[in-house]
Design a protein around this motif. Sequence first.
Motif, PDB file in Angstrom:
ATOM      1  N   TRP A 171       0.836  -1.214   0.000  1.00  0.00           N
ATOM      2  CA  TRP A 171       0.000   0.000   0.000  1.00  0.00           C
ATOM      3  C   TRP A 171       0.863   1.253   0.000  1.00  0.00           C
ATOM      4  CZ3 TRP A 171      -4.716   1.534  -1.002  1.00  0.00           C
ATOM      5  CH2 TRP A 171      -5.131   2.776  -0.532  1.00  0.00           C
ATOM      6  N   THR A 172       1.931   1.208   0.788  1.00  0.00           N
ATOM      7  CA  THR A 172       2.832   2.360   0.827  1.00  0.00           C
ATOM      8  C   THR A 172       3.487   2.579  -0.531  1.00  0.00           C
ATOM      9  OG1 THR A 172       3.272   1.946   3.166  1.00  0.00           O
ATOM     10  CG2 THR A 172       4.835   3.351   1.980  1.00  0.00           C
ATOM     11  N   THR A 219       0.985   3.982  -2.907  1.00  0.00           N
ATOM     12  CA  THR A 219       0.772   5.412  -2.643  1.00  0.00           C
ATOM     13  C   THR A 219       1.934   6.252  -3.171  1.00  0.00           C
ATOM     14  OG1 THR A 219      -0.475   4.821  -0.650  1.00  0.00           O
ATOM     15  CG2 THR A 219       0.305   7.097  -0.842  1.00  0.00           C
ATOM     16  N   GLN A 226       1.745   6.388  -6.954  1.00  0.00           N
ATOM     17  CA  GLN A 226       0.733   7.334  -7.422  1.00  0.00           C
ATOM     18  C   GLN A 226       1.205   8.767  -7.252  1.00  0.00           C
ATOM     19  OE1 GLN A 226      -2.037   6.527  -9.020  1.00  0.00           O
ATOM     20  NE2 GLN A 226      -2.452   8.700  -9.315  1.00  0.00           N
ATOM     21  N   ARG A 227       1.883   9.028  -6.130  1.00  0.00           N
ATOM     22  CA  ARG A 227       2.411  10.381  -5.901  1.00  0.00           C
ATOM     23  C   ARG A 227       3.457  10.735  -6.951  1.00  0.00           C
ATOM     24  NH1 ARG A 227       6.887  11.901  -3.474  1.00  0.00           N
ATOM     25  NH2 ARG A 227       7.233   9.795  -2.636  1.00  0.00           N
TER      26      ARG A 227
END
Length: 211
Positions: free
Chosen positions: A105-106, A109, A112-113
């Motif tokens: 998940w990290t 994220t 995506q960033r």
Amino acid sequence: MAVDFEDPKSGFRHWEVVLFINEEVTRNGGGPGFYLTFISRPWKDIEDGLKSIVADAQVPCTIKRACAWSALALGVRVATRQREKQTRRVQQLNGQVKEHEAATWTLATDLQRLRDERDEMISELRSARDNLKQVLQERNMLQRRLVEFKLSEQQLLAESQDADYPGTPPWPSFVEKPTEAVDPGLQNGQYAVSPKKAQMASIKGLPRSLP
């Protein structure tokens, strides 16, 4: 007594079962010796020990039955130990799965960033490219205007020179204009007087009695 009632690692949940096994061991002349000898060993060692007793013709059948009951109790204990070990292993694997999920998940994220930052950077670069293109166009237009202004200025200068010298082309900048001849009188330190000025001087010298 082969099996201890209060042993939480025995694997048995009902005391009636433990009591029956202990009675069978005692009834056949056995005791806690076999159980205590293999209490912490794997099933392979327990089975090998039981085989050596069962295969021995000098051992009475009752003792063989007593050791068989003790081996049964040890088998339950081994199964319980393996189940607990597998339970702990499953818990560890679940913990690792949760950690991997959190790490995934990290990473998702962060990915995506980074994608958003990349898109923003691409947008800024495109905007900068368009601005640069506009600036270059304005620069080219100003250069053309500057060239036209210089040409117009040169044309105006040429027309001004033609007006000062009608019918005569202007002297080139690299040719010196001819100087006027010096009056011989100036060479002797006298002032030169033009004919028109001399005539005016003579008129002024006449008497005023003229009608």
